[in-house]
Motif scaffolding. Structure first.
Motif, PDB file in Angstrom:
ATOM      1  N   GLN A   1       0.846  -1.196   0.000  1.00 26.47           N
ATOM      2  CA  GLN A   1       0.000   0.000   0.000  1.00 26.47           C
ATOM      3  C   GLN A   1       0.878   1.242   0.000  1.00 26.47           C
ATOM      4  O   GLN A   1       1.803   1.357   0.809  1.00 26.47           O
ATOM      5  N   GLY A   2       0.609   2.163  -0.901  1.00 30.08           N
ATOM      6  CA  GLY A   2       1.373   3.397  -0.974  1.00 30.08           C
ATOM      7  C   GLY A   2       0.794   4.339  -2.012  1.00 30.08           C
ATOM      8  O   GLY A   2      -0.094   3.973  -2.777  1.00 30.08           O
ATOM      9  N   CYS A   3       1.321   5.555  -2.043  1.00 27.58           N
ATOM     10  CA  CYS A   3       0.873   6.584  -2.980  1.00 27.58           C
ATOM     11  C   CYS A   3       1.865   6.692  -4.132  1.00 27.58           C
ATOM     12  O   CYS A   3       3.082   6.624  -3.925  1.00 27.58           O
TER      13      CYS A   3
ATOM     14  N   LEU B   1       1.712  -0.752  -7.128  1.00 29.83           N
ATOM     15  CA  LEU B   1       1.224  -0.235  -5.849  1.00 29.83           C
ATOM     16  C   LEU B   1      -0.217  -0.654  -5.606  1.00 29.83           C
ATOM     17  O   LEU B   1      -1.014  -0.754  -6.542  1.00 29.83           O
ATOM     18  N   ASN B   2      -0.551  -0.881  -4.369  1.00 28.58           N
ATOM     19  CA  ASN B   2      -1.907  -1.226  -3.932  1.00 28.58           C
ATOM     20  C   ASN B   2      -2.419  -2.522  -4.561  1.00 28.58           C
ATOM     21  O   ASN B   2      -3.608  -2.659  -4.845  1.00 28.58           O
ATOM     22  N   SER B   3      -1.490  -3.449  -4.790  1.00 30.72           N
ATOM     23  CA  SER B   3      -1.886  -4.756  -5.306  1.00 30.72           C
ATOM     24  C   SER B   3      -1.289  -5.843  -4.418  1.00 30.72           C
ATOM     25  O   SER B   3      -0.406  -5.585  -3.605  1.00 30.72           O
TER      26      SER B   3
ATOM     27  N   ALA C   1      10.425   8.007   1.996  1.00 32.13           N
ATOM     28  CA  ALA C   1       9.302   7.377   1.306  1.00 32.13           C
ATOM     29  C   ALA C   1       8.591   6.481   2.318  1.00 32.13           C
ATOM     30  O   ALA C   1       9.226   5.931   3.212  1.00 32.13           O
ATOM     31  N   THR C   2       7.289   6.355   2.153  1.00 31.05           N
ATOM     32  CA  THR C   2       6.520   5.542   3.091  1.00 31.05           C
ATOM     33  C   THR C   2       5.574   4.619   2.333  1.00 31.05           C
ATOM     34  O   THR C   2       4.865   5.054   1.418  1.00 31.05           O
ATOM     35  N   ALA C   3       5.568   3.360   2.724  1.00 29.35           N
ATOM     36  CA  ALA C   3       4.632   2.375   2.194  1.00 29.35           C
ATOM     37  C   ALA C   3       4.279   1.438   3.332  1.00 29.35           C
ATOM     38  O   ALA C   3       4.985   1.358   4.339  1.00 29.35           O
ATOM     39  N   THR C   4       3.189   0.729   3.159  1.00 31.50           N
ATOM     40  CA  THR C   4       2.772  -0.253   4.149  1.00 31.50           C
ATOM     41  C   THR C   4       2.727  -1.615   3.485  1.00 31.50           C
ATOM     42  O   THR C   4       2.156  -1.773   2.409  1.00 31.50           O
TER      43      THR C   4
END
Length: 78
Positions: free
Chosen positions: A5-7, A36-38, A69-72
């Motif tokens: 998950q991220g922008c 992203l987001n998959s 940078a930030t992602a989950t």
């Protein structure tokens, strides 16, 4: 499943955004681009190989300096 998950970056939505608007992060899983987001399925104990590659906006010139940078990463058992 692993879910990323991220922008997306402003210059390329397939890249993870960073605090530098001309720099993004391309994420790979098992050597293949990870959207992203998959999600990606895997079977334990064989873990996928995750990698990150910095990508600059080709229409810009980068200068040195810190960025973030930030992602989950979500582990979702099935």
């Amino acid at each position: 499943r692993l879910i990323l998950q991220g922008c997306g970056a402003g210059f390329d939505s397939t890249l993870l955004s960073t605090s530098n608007s001309n720099l993004g992060v391309k994420l790979l899983i098992n050597g293949v681009s990870w959207k992203l987001n998959s999600s990606v399925n895997f079977t334990y104990p064989t873990l996928p190989k995750m990698e990150a590659v910095l990508v600059r906006n080709l229409d810009s010139t980068l200068s040195g300096g810190a960025f973030s940078a930030t992602a989950t990463l979500v582990l979702a058992p099935q």
